[in-house]
Design a protein around this motif. Structure first.
Motif, PDB file in Angstrom:
ATOM      1  N   LEU A   1       0.826  -1.201   0.000  1.00  0.00           N
ATOM      2  CA  LEU A   1       0.000   0.000   0.000  1.00  0.00           C
ATOM      3  C   LEU A   1       0.864   1.257   0.000  1.00  0.00           C
ATOM      4  O   LEU A   1       0.511   2.271  -0.611  1.00  0.00           O
ATOM      5  N   LYS A   2       2.036   1.200   0.662  1.00  0.00           N
ATOM      6  CA  LYS A   2       2.961   2.327   0.622  1.00  0.00           C
ATOM      7  C   LYS A   2       3.485   2.549  -0.802  1.00  0.00           C
ATOM      8  O   LYS A   2       3.645   3.692  -1.240  1.00  0.00           O
ATOM      9  N   VAL A   3       3.742   1.437  -1.500  1.00  0.00           N
ATOM     10  CA  VAL A   3       4.195   1.553  -2.894  1.00  0.00           C
ATOM     11  C   VAL A   3       3.134   2.243  -3.739  1.00  0.00           C
ATOM     12  O   VAL A   3       3.438   3.140  -4.540  1.00  0.00           O
ATOM     13  N   PHE A   4       1.865   1.848  -3.556  1.00  0.00           N
ATOM     14  CA  PHE A   4       0.790   2.494  -4.301  1.00  0.00           C
ATOM     15  C   PHE A   4       0.703   3.973  -3.944  1.00  0.00           C
ATOM     16  O   PHE A   4       0.455   4.820  -4.805  1.00  0.00           O
ATOM     17  N   GLY A   5       0.915   4.291  -2.673  1.00  0.00           N
ATOM     18  CA  GLY A   5       0.890   5.690  -2.250  1.00  0.00           C
ATOM     19  C   GLY A   5       1.979   6.496  -2.931  1.00  0.00           C
ATOM     20  O   GLY A   5       1.735   7.617  -3.408  1.00  0.00           O
ATOM     21  N   VAL A   6       3.172   5.934  -2.991  1.00  0.00           N
ATOM     22  CA  VAL A   6       4.287   6.625  -3.651  1.00  0.00           C
ATOM     23  C   VAL A   6       3.997   6.808  -5.139  1.00  0.00           C
ATOM     24  O   VAL A   6       4.250   7.879  -5.706  1.00  0.00           O
ATOM     25  N   LEU A   7       3.471   5.773  -5.778  1.00  0.00           N
ATOM     26  CA  LEU A   7       3.152   5.871  -7.208  1.00  0.00           C
ATOM     27  C   LEU A   7       2.112   6.959  -7.464  1.00  0.00           C
ATOM     28  O   LEU A   7       2.212   7.714  -8.446  1.00  0.00           O
ATOM     29  N   LEU A   8       1.118   7.052  -6.607  1.00  0.00           N
ATOM     30  CA  LEU A   8       0.093   8.086  -6.763  1.00  0.00           C
ATOM     31  C   LEU A   8       0.701   9.480  -6.621  1.00  0.00           C
ATOM     32  O   LEU A   8       0.398  10.396  -7.390  1.00  0.00           O
ATOM     33  N   ILE A   9       1.565   9.650  -5.623  1.00  0.00           N
ATOM     34  CA  ILE A   9       2.199  10.957  -5.401  1.00  0.00           C
ATOM     35  C   ILE A   9       3.088  11.328  -6.585  1.00  0.00           C
ATOM     36  O   ILE A   9       3.034  12.448  -7.106  1.00  0.00           O
ATOM     37  N   VAL A  10       3.921  10.378  -7.008  1.00  0.00           N
ATOM     38  CA  VAL A  10       4.827  10.647  -8.135  1.00  0.00           C
ATOM     39  C   VAL A  10       4.030  10.963  -9.398  1.00  0.00           C
ATOM     40  O   VAL A  10       4.320  11.928 -10.111  1.00  0.00           O
ATOM     41  N   GLY A  11       3.003  10.163  -9.666  1.00  0.00           N
ATOM     42  CA  GLY A  11       2.183  10.406 -10.852  1.00  0.00           C
ATOM     43  C   GLY A  11       1.515  11.765 -10.810  1.00  0.00           C
ATOM     44  O   GLY A  11       1.467  12.482 -11.815  1.00  0.00           O
ATOM     45  N   GLY A  12       1.012  12.145  -9.632  1.00  0.00           N
ATOM     46  CA  GLY A  12       0.374  13.448  -9.496  1.00  0.00           C
ATOM     47  C   GLY A  12       1.343  14.599  -9.682  1.00  0.00           C
ATOM     48  O   GLY A  12       1.049  15.571 -10.386  1.00  0.00           O
ATOM     49  N   LEU A  13       2.525  14.487  -9.069  1.00  0.00           N
ATOM     50  CA  LEU A  13       3.507  15.572  -9.158  1.00  0.00           C
ATOM     51  C   LEU A  13       4.093  15.694 -10.564  1.00  0.00           C
ATOM     52  O   LEU A  13       4.321  16.803 -11.061  1.00  0.00           O
ATOM     53  N   VAL A  14       4.326  14.548 -11.226  1.00  0.00           N
ATOM     54  CA  VAL A  14       4.888  14.592 -12.567  1.00  0.00           C
ATOM     55  C   VAL A  14       3.922  15.249 -13.553  1.00  0.00           C
ATOM     56  O   VAL A  14       4.326  16.015 -14.442  1.00  0.00           O
TER      57      VAL A  14
END
Length: 402
Positions: free
Chosen positions: A28-41
């Motif tokens: 779930l932490k990995v999914f959280g990081v992916l969401l943050i990175v995708g949003g910021l990019v």
């Protein structure tokens, strides 16, 4: 319930109960990081487009486009902007273990992604930005499944108890029912996916029989809506809408269910017809000249048929569907669903790509990349006309911006 199970694992206070916090699994932490990175990019490009859209509305530079095109453009930008912000917020909450409102945010993001996908496809056809939206949707679905406590128990005791409860519910025939009493079934990914699949198949069967017996007696016509398999996604999505709208009203009087189903079905049929024509210049049905038709996209008779299907669906089919779905071995149900969902997504994506390539060829454009060349070789015009017998494409009838 077997008391030895409780004796084997000591009970400990759960830090997540009442506080909205819980130990966050690594996945779930990995999914959280992916969401943050995708949003910021995606944030910078989204801001640029957002400001450009606002400028076009203010200074009138978008007057060369139709009002509908500008509305779709604005809806696309707003949906993407919301998705970017929500992705970062959801990612942060998942990393911090705050999941109380995570499911609500994920569902709001899902709606925004659907709006963005539909608007983008209608404006520009199949393009690179759709892949980004698709990747975000896949990440969201995976995160949503992990967020759902019924699918991701952190503690061993909860996991083992859940498996025992699942087995007992299957034996009692109550698996998948909404235990809160607010609705008939649980609106989780597992149930909704199989509703879509079963309704898609049933829709092909019903429409094929209707065509053979009523429209053109004795003549069979392929009524499938995807490249492979006996699936008609309009019936699948229609069943999802019926279920989402009527789940809490499954005990409502039949006339109420009929009226709501007729309105939902008619509106959905109208939207799908308009969407296909706007994006691809495609016409799969035309009710022009029939009684109380609305722009030839839906009519009184088919709205009544949607109403009747809704009554049958809510009152009779859902219990039978739950029984059928629960025949899937309980230890394999989520693994099988994941594999089938991946295959269905691939089928849907390739169908959109093949339709877009068909549209481009009819518009006089030669294949200019490997994917278009693949479609030209394996899904040429003759193949597409045979597969989608009831559909015709006229590029001049489309309203794309490019």
């Amino acid at each position: 319930m077997d008391s030895t199970l409780l004796q084997q694992t000591p009970l400990q206070p759960d830090p997540g109960i009442g506080s909205g916090r819980a130990h966050t699994p690594l996945g779930l932490k990995v999914f959280g990081v992916l969401l943050i990175v995708g949003g910021l990019v995606s944030a910078p490009s989204t801001l640029v487009v957002l400001f450009a859209t606002g400028k076009a509305f203010v200074d009138g530079s978008g007057r060369e486009y139709s009002v509908l095109t500008m509305v779709l453009w604005a809806a696309l930008v707003i949906a993407l902007a919301f998705t970017v912000v929500a992705a970062v917020v959801l990612g942060v909450r998942l990393l911090r273990g705050r999941r109380r409102r995570a499911r609500l945010i994920a569902e709001a993001m899902a709606i925004a992604l659907v709006v963005a996908f539909a608007c983008d496809l209608m404006l520009y056809g199949v393009n690179e930005s759709l892949w980004f939206i698709g990747v975000m949707a896949l990440i969201l679905v995976a995160a949503h499944v992990f967020v759902d406590p019924s699918l991701s128990d952190e503690r061993e005791l909860q996991r083992r108890l859940r498996l025992m409860e699942t087995r007992e519910e299957m034996e009692e025939g109550t698996l998948g029912l909404d235990k809160s009493g607010a609705g008939f079934i649980e609106l989780d990914f597992f149930n909704l996916f199989w509703i879509f699949v079963i309704a898609s198949v049933a829709g092909v069967v019903i429409e094929s029989i209707y065509h053979v017996l009523v429209v053109d007696f004795g003549h069979y016509e392929d009524r499938a809506g995807l490249l492979w398999g006996p699936f008609s996604p309009i019936y699948g999505f229609g069943a999802l809408l019926m279920t989402l709208a009527l789940n809490r009203f499954h005990n409502a009087p039949v006339p109420v269910v009929f009226l709501v189903s007729a309105l939902i079905g008619g509106a959905f049929e109208y939207f799908v017809s308009w969407f296909m024509e706007y994006a691809f210049g495609a016409v799969a049905w035309d009710y022009t000249g029939t009684f109380l038709n609305i722009n030839g996209r839906t009519n009184f008779m088919f709205m009544c048929m949607w109403g009747a299907l809704g009554v049958v669906w809510v009152k009779l089919a859902l219990p039978a569907l739950l029984h059928t779905v629960n025949l899937i071995p309980w230890r394999w149900r989520y693994s099988i669903t994941a594999v089938c969902a991946a295959l269905m997504i691939f089928n849907g994506v390739m169908t959109l790509v093949a339709l877009d390539c068909w549209y481009s060829r009819l518009a006089g454009a030669a294949p200019d990349n490997a994917l278009e060349q693949f479609c030209a070789e394996h899904f040429d015009n003759q193949w597409m006309e045979h597969r989608f017998e009831s559909m015709s494409i006229d590029p001049g009838a489309a309203h794309r911006s490019s």
